[in-house]
Design an enzyme around this catalytic site. Structure first.
Site, short mmCIF file in Angstrom:
data_model
loop_
_atom_site.label_atom_id
_atom_site.label_comp_id
_atom_site.label_asym_id
_atom_site.label_seq_id
_atom_site.Cartn_x
_atom_site.Cartn_y
_atom_site.Cartn_z
N LYS A 136 5.96 39.49 -0.65
CA LYS A 136 6.31 38.40 0.24
C LYS A 136 6.12 39.02 1.25
O LYS A 136 7.78 39.45 2.31
CB LYS A 136 6.73 37.08 0.19
CG LYS A 136 5.98 36.54 1.49
CD LYS A 136 7.56 34.62 1.13
CE LYS A 136 6.80 33.68 2.36
NZ LYS A 136 7.59 32.53 1.47
C1 E4P Z 1 6.73 29.00 2.85
O1 E4P Z 1 6.68 30.13 1.79
C2 E4P Z 1 8.21 29.18 3.81
O2 E4P Z 1 9.35 29.09 2.82
C3 E4P Z 1 7.87 27.63 4.10
O3 E4P Z 1 7.66 26.71 3.93
C4 E4P Z 1 8.82 27.47 4.86
O4 E4P Z 1 9.21 26.05 5.51
P1 E4P Z 1 9.86 24.71 6.51
O5 E4P Z 1 8.72 25.16 7.83
O6 E4P Z 1 10.35 23.73 5.81
O7 E4P Z 1 10.87 26.43 7.01
#
Ligand code: E4P
Length: 218
Positions: free
Chosen positions: A87
């Site tokens: 990622k």
């Molecule tokens: C995506 O990969 C992120 O981990 C995540 O969806 C972020 O979500 P949030 O806005 O609830 O922190």
């Protein structure tokens, strides 16, 4: 649409996996910290523990923000397990790293995507997934679903293989709306996934069926 769970909580991952509908997992440094997973080795071990529960893509995020650091870190993450997806944040150095991994056949998830232009760049660099954060856009009074639809249109125009991974899902309607738009994947909390199954008429109907069965068999 593929269902990923967005957490580093092993109990929740196991529960979602036991439902039989889980296709993968996404994590991020904040989710790791929330579970109290700190220190390089503990974090790496935790990724492996997640991979041992779910047989599907598991996103592991790099901490470096420079190209060389991302490459080094990403290669190490990818070597942990065949299901690890590296990622990478949507910054110029990240685009270069995505291109590098794409040429090496290592899967990537371009994270922190908030615009169609960013999604276009990530696709051109060969990202396997891009993560538009729709909940965080909603949080600032911008329609996150509009962005998912815009990216869908652009990717379809040019037959990009990059998969739209709708992220920052807050509730079940986000999931349903993303499915209507044609998002390839959604990643959300266990609560939103389980909420899809809930309907008061289902509960009432089942209660009635069981009561009628009990009457006839008592
Ligand atoms: C995506 O990969 C992120 O981990 C995540 O969806 C972020 O979500 P949030 O806005 O609830 O922190």
């Amino acid at each position: 649409m593929k269902f990923f769970i967005d957490t580093a909580n092993l109990k929740e991952i196991q529960e979602a996996n036991d439902l039989g509908i889980l296709d993968g997992v996404t994590t991020n440094p904040s989710l790791m910290a929330k579970e109290g997973i700190t220190g390089k080795q503990n974090i790496l071990d935790h990724y492996v523990a997640i991979c041992n529960i779910v047989d599907g893509p598991v996103s592991a995020e790099v901490i470096s923000t420079d190209y060389a650091g991302m490459v080094l870190e990403g290669e190490h993450l990818a070597s942990l397990h065949k299901n690890i997806v590296v990622k990478i944040p949507m910054i110029p150095e990240g685009i270069k790293a995505i291109k590098y991994f794409s040429e090496k056949g290592i899967e990537t998830n371009c994270t922190l995507v908030f615009s169609a232009g960013q999604a276009l760049l990530a696709a051109k660099a060969g990202a396997t997934y891009i993560s538009p954060f729709l909940g965080r856009l909603d949080d600032i009074s911008t329609n996150g679903l509009d962005l998912i639809a815009q990216i869908r249109l652009i990717y379809d125009n040019y037959a990009f293989n990059t998969q739209i991974l709708a992220a920052s899902i807050r509730h079940p309607m986000h999931i349903i709306n993303c499915a209507e738009i044609g998002s390839d994947v959604m990643t959300g909390p266990l609560s939103a996934i389980k909420a899809l199954a809930k309907h008061p008429l289902t509960d009432l109907g089942l209660q009635q069926f069981l009561a009628d069965h009990a009457k006839g068999n008592s």
